[in-house]
Design an enzyme around this catalytic site. Structure first.
Site, PDB file in Angstrom:
ATOM      1  N   HIS A 266      -9.194   7.038   2.126  1.00 46.35           N
ATOM      2  CA  HIS A 266      -9.702   7.316   3.478  1.00 46.35           C
ATOM      3  C   HIS A 266     -10.890   8.276   3.493  1.00 46.35           C
ATOM      4  O   HIS A 266     -10.931   9.228   4.284  1.00 46.35           O
ATOM      5  CB  HIS A 266      -8.562   7.795   4.383  1.00 46.35           C
ATOM      6  CG  HIS A 266      -8.579   7.110   5.714  1.00 46.35           C
ATOM      7  ND1 HIS A 266      -8.893   7.747   6.883  1.00 46.35           N
ATOM      8  CD2 HIS A 266      -8.345   5.827   6.054  1.00 46.35           C
ATOM      9  CE1 HIS A 266      -8.843   6.889   7.882  1.00 46.35           C
ATOM     10  NE2 HIS A 266      -8.519   5.708   7.407  1.00 46.35           N
TER      11      HIS A 266
ATOM     12  N   GLU B  69     -14.303  -1.010   5.502  1.00 47.59           N
ATOM     13  CA  GLU B  69     -13.723  -1.216   6.836  1.00 47.59           C
ATOM     14  C   GLU B  69     -14.589  -0.616   7.937  1.00 47.59           C
ATOM     15  O   GLU B  69     -14.500  -1.055   9.084  1.00 47.59           O
ATOM     16  CB  GLU B  69     -12.287  -0.677   6.908  1.00 47.59           C
ATOM     17  CG  GLU B  69     -12.202   0.830   6.822  1.00 47.59           C
ATOM     18  CD  GLU B  69     -10.780   1.361   6.881  1.00 47.59           C
ATOM     19  OE1 GLU B  69      -9.902   0.759   6.237  1.00 47.59           O
ATOM     20  OE2 GLU B  69     -10.554   2.362   7.564  1.00 47.59           O
TER      21      GLU B  69
ATOM     22  N   ARG C 290       0.860  -1.181   0.000  1.00 54.64           N
ATOM     23  CA  ARG C 290       0.000   0.000   0.000  1.00 54.64           C
ATOM     24  C   ARG C 290       0.899   1.235   0.000  1.00 54.64           C
ATOM     25  O   ARG C 290       1.873   1.313   0.751  1.00 54.64           O
ATOM     26  CB  ARG C 290      -0.880   0.002   1.250  1.00 54.64           C
ATOM     27  CG  ARG C 290      -1.880   1.131   1.255  1.00 54.64           C
ATOM     28  CD  ARG C 290      -2.732   1.127   2.521  1.00 54.64           C
ATOM     29  NE  ARG C 290      -2.179   1.991   3.535  1.00 54.64           N
ATOM     30  CZ  ARG C 290      -2.905   2.576   4.504  1.00 54.64           C
ATOM     31  NH1 ARG C 290      -4.206   2.338   4.585  1.00 54.64           N
ATOM     32  NH2 ARG C 290      -2.340   3.345   5.396  1.00 54.64           N
TER      33      ARG C 290
ATOM     34  N   TYR D 242      -2.876  11.399   6.379  1.00 56.05           N
ATOM     35  CA  TYR D 242      -3.316  10.049   6.723  1.00 56.05           C
ATOM     36  C   TYR D 242      -2.371   8.988   6.122  1.00 56.05           C
ATOM     37  O   TYR D 242      -2.017   9.067   4.940  1.00 56.05           O
ATOM     38  CB  TYR D 242      -4.746   9.766   6.205  1.00 56.05           C
ATOM     39  CG  TYR D 242      -5.001   8.288   6.238  1.00 56.05           C
ATOM     40  CD1 TYR D 242      -5.271   7.667   7.444  1.00 56.05           C
ATOM     41  CD2 TYR D 242      -4.819   7.490   5.102  1.00 56.05           C
ATOM     42  CE1 TYR D 242      -5.388   6.289   7.518  1.00 56.05           C
ATOM     43  CE2 TYR D 242      -4.939   6.121   5.161  1.00 56.05           C
ATOM     44  CZ  TYR D 242      -5.223   5.531   6.384  1.00 56.05           C
ATOM     45  OH  TYR D 242      -5.306   4.164   6.457  1.00 56.05           O
TER      46      TYR D 242
ATOM     47  N   TRP E  92     -11.947  12.276   8.126  1.00 53.71           N
ATOM     48  CA  TRP E  92     -10.541  11.908   8.370  1.00 53.71           C
ATOM     49  C   TRP E  92     -10.226  10.603   7.688  1.00 53.71           C
ATOM     50  O   TRP E  92     -10.986   9.714   7.603  1.00 53.71           O
ATOM     51  CB  TRP E  92     -10.267  11.785   9.882  1.00 53.71           C
ATOM     52  CG  TRP E  92      -8.857  11.318  10.082  1.00 53.71           C
ATOM     53  CD1 TRP E  92      -7.726  12.057   9.900  1.00 53.71           C
ATOM     54  CD2 TRP E  92      -8.420   9.993  10.411  1.00 53.71           C
ATOM     55  NE1 TRP E  92      -6.624  11.288  10.109  1.00 53.71           N
ATOM     56  CE2 TRP E  92      -7.016  10.015  10.416  1.00 53.71           C
ATOM     57  CE3 TRP E  92      -9.089   8.798  10.698  1.00 53.71           C
ATOM     58  CZ2 TRP E  92      -6.257   8.893  10.698  1.00 53.71           C
ATOM     59  CZ3 TRP E  92      -8.342   7.670  10.974  1.00 53.71           C
ATOM     60  CH2 TRP E  92      -6.927   7.729  10.981  1.00 53.71           C
TER      61      TRP E  92
ATOM     62  N   ASP F 198      -5.174   4.020  -0.264  1.00 53.30           N
ATOM     63  CA  ASP F 198      -6.358   4.274   0.567  1.00 53.30           C
ATOM     64  C   ASP F 198      -6.690   5.764   0.519  1.00 53.30           C
ATOM     65  O   ASP F 198      -5.899   6.600   0.972  1.00 53.30           O
ATOM     66  CB  ASP F 198      -6.031   3.842   2.009  1.00 53.30           C
ATOM     67  CG  ASP F 198      -7.249   3.811   2.909  1.00 53.30           C
ATOM     68  OD1 ASP F 198      -8.289   4.395   2.537  1.00 53.30           O
ATOM     69  OD2 ASP F 198      -7.160   3.205   3.992  1.00 53.30           O
TER      70      ASP F 198
ATOM     71  N   ARG G 222     -13.919  -4.925   2.342  1.00 50.44           N
ATOM     72  CA  ARG G 222     -12.867  -4.563   3.299  1.00 50.44           C
ATOM     73  C   ARG G 222     -13.223  -4.852   4.753  1.00 50.44           C
ATOM     74  O   ARG G 222     -12.461  -4.496   5.666  1.00 50.44           O
ATOM     75  CB  ARG G 222     -12.583  -3.061   3.150  1.00 50.44           C
ATOM     76  CG  ARG G 222     -11.772  -2.734   1.949  1.00 50.44           C
ATOM     77  CD  ARG G 222     -10.318  -3.134   2.129  1.00 50.44           C
ATOM     78  NE  ARG G 222      -9.612  -2.260   3.043  1.00 50.44           N
ATOM     79  CZ  ARG G 222      -8.669  -2.645   3.881  1.00 50.44           C
ATOM     80  NH1 ARG G 222      -8.324  -3.906   3.981  1.00 50.44           N
ATOM     81  NH2 ARG G 222      -8.059  -1.764   4.648  1.00 50.44           N
TER      82      ARG G 222
HETATM   83  C1  GCO Z   1      -6.660   0.790   6.834  1.00 55.78           C
HETATM   84  C2  GCO Z   1      -7.421   1.762   7.656  1.00 55.78           C
HETATM   85  C3  GCO Z   1      -6.771   2.170   8.929  1.00 55.78           C
HETATM   86  C4  GCO Z   1      -7.784   2.997   9.740  1.00 55.78           C
HETATM   87  C5  GCO Z   1      -7.803   2.582  11.152  1.00 55.78           C
HETATM   88  C6  GCO Z   1      -8.864   3.308  11.944  1.00 55.78           C
HETATM   89  O1  GCO Z   1      -6.938   0.747   5.652  1.00 55.78           O
HETATM   90  O2  GCO Z   1      -5.876   0.055   7.403  1.00 55.78           O
HETATM   91  O3  GCO Z   1      -7.881   2.832   6.895  1.00 55.78           O
HETATM   92  O4  GCO Z   1      -5.569   2.842   8.695  1.00 55.78           O
HETATM   93  O5  GCO Z   1      -7.513   4.357   9.656  1.00 55.78           O
HETATM   94  O6  GCO Z   1      -8.003   1.207  11.192  1.00 55.78           O
HETATM   95  O7  GCO Z   1      -9.100   2.663  13.131  1.00 55.78           O
HETATM   96 MG    MG Z   2      -8.506   1.933   5.054  1.00 58.86          MG
END
Ligand code: GCO
Ligand code: MG
Length: 413
Positions: A223, A273, A147, A159, A413, A221, A294
């Protein structure tokens, strides 16, 4: 096989984890992960107050029935706190069942479909040279998929970028949850500008591809920060670099946004996620708007629910890409690995190593060899929790950062 105790263990060996430890009348112990990053105590309270009393005296072998009882019986369904609690119970019961069978959990899920699960690691750098070093270091560690996250000129923190991310030393992880202490009682604030990010990112992938060639699988990512049209533009701009996936391009709760992105780009999309139920995915799967799921076992209601979700995804040719940052505990990671090995529609597994301190508390048996993860053949999940060690690391409040634009507006975020 009655449950005689269910204990919620909150420990902070470097970061916070919530673990449920269920014991049966014959002394078999099962573990489940219920860690919800930055909101850990809400899950502890839900478990302690509303779930543990229902478990004592019930039959540990009735996994499906227990899941339905906790899900439907609460009347209030879904949500991250509830589903993390249900996940912990479910995972612990699978751990117990597999231990009683004397088999690694993946055998009960249908047996191995592969020799190991392809893992991706997190490379990052404040600038491109630092990023390239980090990718090299990850490749030396054996990672076969990477990544890529990078700083943006003019921004202090972005991030996914580790503060000392040259890749050397023994820190390969990025840990966004920051502990509060002394005067700092609130989350840290990061400044964000999507246009600056969109201008910068394609040139980063250009540098990475020209350094490492076309074969290395690369992921990114977003995000949750782009609008649908911005995400569509980024997906298109990144097509020449052949990404394995673009993750969380837009805020995840707006699932219809994926339609617009899909119309404009062939870059594969991953999302989920922050989802906690199969119902978050029904439109995305039916309309084939994503390529990878995810979700994590920890946040989606456990092994039972994750297996059903992946089976549904398989119908639409969508593969797994389970969430695996350090806030998924070694127990949650082990549960993911058993599924990764067993399901046919496995795609990739995120794998950030846990710190040495975390691994003093959680004794794991899974292996990372030549870029592939294997859960091991230890009966059950293959993870033990050292209670004495856990007690040495009491909970410490920690928050994920928040994002604001230059004018102070709160952003995703
Ligand atoms: C990822 C996620 C993490 C999250 C985190 C928040 O793809 O691994 O985006 O980086 O930010 O798990 O709790
Ligand atoms: Mg992520």
């Amino acid at each position: 096989m009655q449950i005689v105790s269910a204990e919620v263990i909150v420990t902070s060996p470097g970061r916070n984890f919530v673990t449920l430890r269920i014991t049966t009348e014959d002394g078999v112990v099962g573990l489940g992960d219920a860690t919800l990053n930055g909101r850990e105590l809400a899950v502890r309270s839900y478990l302690d107050s509303h779930v543990v009393p229902l478990l004592i005296g019930s039959d540990a072998s009735r996994i499906e029935d227990t899941w339905q009882h906790l899900y439907r019986g609460a009347y209030w369904r879904r949500g991250p706190v509830t589903m993390a609690a249900v996940a912990a119970v479910d995972t612990a019961l699978w751990d117990i069942k597999a231990k009683c069978a004397g088999m690694p959990l993946y055998q009960l899920l249908g047996g191995a479909s592969r020799t190991g699960a392809l893992a991706y690691g997190h490379a990052s750098g404040r600038d491109v040279p630092e990023l390239l070093d980090s990718i090299r270091a990850h490749r030396e560690q054996g990672y076969r998929a990477i990544r890529v996250q990078t700083g943006i000129p003019g921004f202090d923190s972005v991030y996914g970028v580790a503060s000392s991310s040259a890749g050397g030393g023994d820190r390969y992880d990025y840990e966004p949850a920051r502990r509060t202490d002394g005067d700092r009682t609130r989350p840290t604030v990061e400044t964000w500008d999507t246009r600056a990010y969109l201008r910068h990112l394609p040139s980063v992938f250009e540098s990475v591809r020209s350094e490492f060639g076309p074969e290395l699988p690369l992921l990114h990512d977003g995000h949750h920060r782009m609008t649908p049209i911005q995400a569509a533009r980024l997906g298109k701009a990144l097509e020449p670099y052949d990404l394995f996936w673009l993750e969380d391009a837009t805020p995840a709760e707006d699932q219809e946004a994926l339609r617009l992105i899909r119309q404009h780009t062939t870059t594969p999309l991953a999302i989920g996620e922050v989802f906690n139920s199969v119902y978050d995915y029904t439109t995305l799967l039916r309309e084939r708007l994503i390529d990878y799921v995810r979700s994590a076992v920890t946040h989606t209601g456990g092994v039972t629910a994750m297996k059903k979700l992946l089976d549904l995804a398989a119908v639409y040719g969508v593969r797994s890409g389970m969430h695996g940052p350090t806030d998924i505990s070694p127990v949650g990671m082990a549960a993911a690995l058993h599924l990764d090995l067993a399901v046919h529609n496995f795609g990739i597994q995120e794998y950030m190593r846990h710190s040495e301190r975390t691994l003093e508390v959680f004794r794991t048996s899974y292996r990372f060899e030549d870029g592939l993860l294997h859960p091991s053949d230890t009966p059950g999940l293959g993870v033990d929790l050292d209670i004495e060690a856990a007690r040495r690391f009491p909970y410490q409040q920690a928050y994920l950062p928040i994002s604001r634009l230059h004018d102070g507006t709160v952003h995703d975020w």
